[in-house]
Design a protein around this motif. Structure first.
Motif, PDB file in Angstrom:
ATOM      1  N   LEU A  13       0.837  -1.201   0.000  1.00  0.00           N
ATOM      2  CA  LEU A  13       0.000   0.000   0.000  1.00  0.00           C
ATOM      3  C   LEU A  13       0.875   1.255   0.000  1.00  0.00           C
ATOM      4  O   LEU A  13       1.806   1.386   0.801  1.00  0.00           O
ATOM      5  N   ASN A  14       0.547   2.164  -0.916  1.00  0.00           N
ATOM      6  CA  ASN A  14       1.246   3.445  -0.981  1.00  0.00           C
ATOM      7  C   ASN A  14       0.404   4.496  -0.270  1.00  0.00           C
ATOM      8  O   ASN A  14      -0.769   4.679  -0.572  1.00  0.00           O
ATOM      9  N   VAL A  15       1.001   5.185   0.705  1.00  0.00           N
ATOM     10  CA  VAL A  15       0.282   6.155   1.531  1.00  0.00           C
ATOM     11  C   VAL A  15       0.882   7.544   1.317  1.00  0.00           C
ATOM     12  O   VAL A  15       2.099   7.728   1.396  1.00  0.00           O
ATOM     13  N   LYS A  16       0.020   8.499   1.035  1.00  0.00           N
ATOM     14  CA  LYS A  16       0.445   9.890   0.911  1.00  0.00           C
ATOM     15  C   LYS A  16      -0.355  10.749   1.884  1.00  0.00           C
ATOM     16  O   LYS A  16      -1.570  10.590   2.002  1.00  0.00           O
ATOM     17  N   GLU A  17       0.339  11.645   2.574  1.00  0.00           N
ATOM     18  CA  GLU A  17      -0.315  12.641   3.419  1.00  0.00           C
ATOM     19  C   GLU A  17      -0.228  13.978   2.694  1.00  0.00           C
ATOM     20  O   GLU A  17       0.868  14.463   2.426  1.00  0.00           O
ATOM     21  N   GLN A  18      -1.379  14.534   2.354  1.00  0.00           N
ATOM     22  CA  GLN A  18      -1.355  15.770   1.575  1.00  0.00           C
ATOM     23  C   GLN A  18      -2.260  16.829   2.190  1.00  0.00           C
ATOM     24  O   GLN A  18      -3.179  16.529   2.946  1.00  0.00           O
ATOM     25  N   ARG A  19      -1.970  18.078   1.857  1.00  0.00           N
ATOM     26  CA  ARG A  19      -2.784  19.194   2.343  1.00  0.00           C
ATOM     27  C   ARG A  19      -4.050  19.340   1.517  1.00  0.00           C
ATOM     28  O   ARG A  19      -4.000  19.271   0.285  1.00  0.00           O
ATOM     29  N   VAL A  20      -5.161  19.569   2.211  1.00  0.00           N
ATOM     30  CA  VAL A  20      -6.438  19.852   1.556  1.00  0.00           C
ATOM     31  C   VAL A  20      -7.094  21.018   2.295  1.00  0.00           C
ATOM     32  O   VAL A  20      -6.760  21.321   3.443  1.00  0.00           O
ATOM     33  N   ALA A  21      -8.021  21.669   1.641  1.00  0.00           N
ATOM     34  CA  ALA A  21      -8.736  22.789   2.261  1.00  0.00           C
ATOM     35  C   ALA A  21      -9.560  22.307   3.451  1.00  0.00           C
ATOM     36  O   ALA A  21      -9.993  21.147   3.502  1.00  0.00           O
ATOM     37  N   LEU A  22      -9.791  23.219   4.404  1.00  0.00           N
ATOM     38  CA  LEU A  22     -10.680  22.895   5.518  1.00  0.00           C
ATOM     39  C   LEU A  22     -12.103  22.676   5.039  1.00  0.00           C
ATOM     40  O   LEU A  22     -12.817  21.834   5.547  1.00  0.00           O
ATOM     41  N   GLY A  23     -12.541  23.470   4.065  1.00  0.00           N
ATOM     42  CA  GLY A  23     -13.896  23.336   3.501  1.00  0.00           C
ATOM     43  C   GLY A  23     -14.628  24.655   3.503  1.00  0.00           C
ATOM     44  O   GLY A  23     -14.561  25.420   2.549  1.00  0.00           O
ATOM     45  N   VAL A  24     -15.343  24.937   4.609  1.00  0.00           N
ATOM     46  CA  VAL A  24     -16.078  26.206   4.742  1.00  0.00           C
ATOM     47  C   VAL A  24     -15.632  26.882   6.037  1.00  0.00           C
ATOM     48  O   VAL A  24     -15.704  26.290   7.109  1.00  0.00           O
ATOM     49  N   ILE A  25     -15.182  28.116   5.914  1.00  0.00           N
ATOM     50  CA  ILE A  25     -14.746  28.907   7.061  1.00  0.00           C
ATOM     51  C   ILE A  25     -15.830  29.920   7.410  1.00  0.00           C
ATOM     52  O   ILE A  25     -16.342  30.626   6.533  1.00  0.00           O
TER      53      ILE A  25
END
Length: 421
Positions: free
Chosen positions: A112-124
């Motif tokens: 299994l290849n695992v990546k930790e990436q940044r994503v937006a919070l969603g709604v502020i």
């Protein structure tokens, strides 16, 4: 001019629209977001006369209500300030887009290849008081980091904020970012506003920015996670071994440069021996800069026209040329005072003693701790973060100036080839 209506939806419906728009934002490229910010910047400058006309309505109301000078200054817009708003957005365009950044990557023994990436919070959800510039700053940072935003500004800036948002909406119609990504709550009904605090289904985080009362209200009543931007009861300790020229220069800058901002000096703690040795120069500096001292009994006996401090003075964020002053016997007494009255925003020590400086910087609990420098540097752009949405004084998720990375979270993406557990 033709203005997009920003007032005819209820708050829950606005939050739903923002959430829907946030999903579209997550698919847009950095170029799409940058193009939108540049369009908003150009449109703000082009429509400055309209914005100033609406701002004058807020100023008229402010004069009737006899707001103080510092408050009126925060409310006031000028052509130059609007140009600064626009240039602030252009600065955000130059910042690295954190969305999609791979923070780490690894492959497990099972393939299994695992990546930790940044994503937006969603709604502020952004809740703030008299500064119309926050409407622009928060929108720019939210959109660049891939977030939709629901704005709730103070009623004192209602006309200004409505005008700014209508210009933002007009600009977004010419871009790939949906207009619904920027929502503005125009209602001044407290019950309606408190509804915003509970819309956890649609809003991912609340950011309050303003005075102690506003922040405490949001923290106490919200069921949505809160990124707390703290009140700045900022302290400075002048140690026995402080250089007089450095000390006086830094005090003047921290107190008088912009007294009405959260990183300005509010309480000064001075080693008793330093004060005895430099009393005349210190008093001259205070008088020349129009600073009003609220001091302990010892201070009021030695500084002309000073006011005896009450317990409240040690806690107050004056946001003016008032300054609380207390004499202490050593650095530990200063640290203990800050522990009781500090708001964990910015604190400073002025000393040439490296060991005393190290003790202070290690023991004082604050988002920013300074040695021989002004607290006025607690600012995103001044510290190299670029633009900021506020100064966080809490410890989880973000602390200190909150730039673009603070408006993101992380997601694991895992790729396999039929693995089961």
């Amino acid at each position: 001019m033709s203005i997009i209506n920003v007032t005819n939806l209820n708050i829950e419906e606005q939050a739903k629209l923002a959430q829907k728009a946030s999903r579209m934002l997550s698919t847009l490229s950095t170029s799409d977001k940058n193009d939108a910010l540049l369009m908003i910047a150009d449109m703000l400058e082009a429509k400055y006369e309209y914005i100033l006309t609406e701002n004058e309505k807020d100023l008229v109301q402010g004069r009737k209500k006899e707001y103080d000078q510092a408050y009126m200054d925060r409310l006031l817009l000028t052509k130059e300030r609007i140009r600064d708003f626009a240039n602030g957005l252009r600065e955000v365009v130059t910042l690295n887009d954190p969305v999609g950044t791979i923070l780490s990557e690894w492959t497990l023994e099972n393939g299994l290849n695992v990546k930790e990436q940044r994503v937006a919070l969603g709604v502020i959800g952004m809740i703030y008081e008299a500064r119309p510039n926050v409407t622009v700053d928060a929108t720019g940072l939210a959109l660049k980091s891939g977030n939709a935003i629901v704005l709730k500004g103070g009623s004192s800036a209602l006309y200004s904020n409505k005008a700014i948002v209508s210009v933002i909406h007009e600009a977004l119609t010419k871009t790939n970012i949906p207009v619904d990504a920027v929502q503005f709550i125009a209602s001044t009904d407290r019950r309606a506003i408190e509804q915003l605090f509970t819309l956890k289904k649609y809003i991912d985080v609340l950011i309050p920015r303003g005075g102690r009362s506003l922040i405490e209200t949001v923290v106490e009543k919200a069921t949505i996670p809160v990124l707390e931007t703290g009140v700045g009861n900022v302290h400075m300790y002048i140690d026995k071994e402080a250089n007089i020229d450095k000390a006086l220069s830094i005090i003047i800058n921290a107190k008088t440069d912009r007294p009405a901002v959260c990183n300005s000096l509010e309480t000064l703690l001075i080693h008793r021996d330093w004060f005895s040795a430099n009393q005349e120069a210190f008093i001259t500096m205070i008088q020349e800069n129009g600073i009003t001292i609220h001091g302990d009994k010892e201070i009021t006996q030695q500084i002309p026209d000073s006011i005896e401090a009450t317990e409240q003075d040690w806690s107050d964020e004056y946001l003016s040329l008032d300054l609380a002053l207390k004499l202490v016997d050593n650095v530990q007494e200063a640290i203990n005072h800050i522990e009781i009255y500090g708001t964990k925003h910015s604190e400073a020590i002025i000393t040439e003693d490296a060991l005393i400086a190290e003790q202070f910087m290690q023991e004082v609990d604050a988002a920013a701790v300074y040695h021989n420098a002004s607290t006025r540097f607690t600012d995103g752009s001044a510290l190299g973060y670029g633009a900021e949405i506020g100064i966080s004084t809490q410890k989880l998720h973000a602390r200190g100036p909150m730039g673009l990375p603070a408006l993101t979270t992380t997601k694991l993406t895992i790729s396999g080839n039929g693995q089961i557990r």
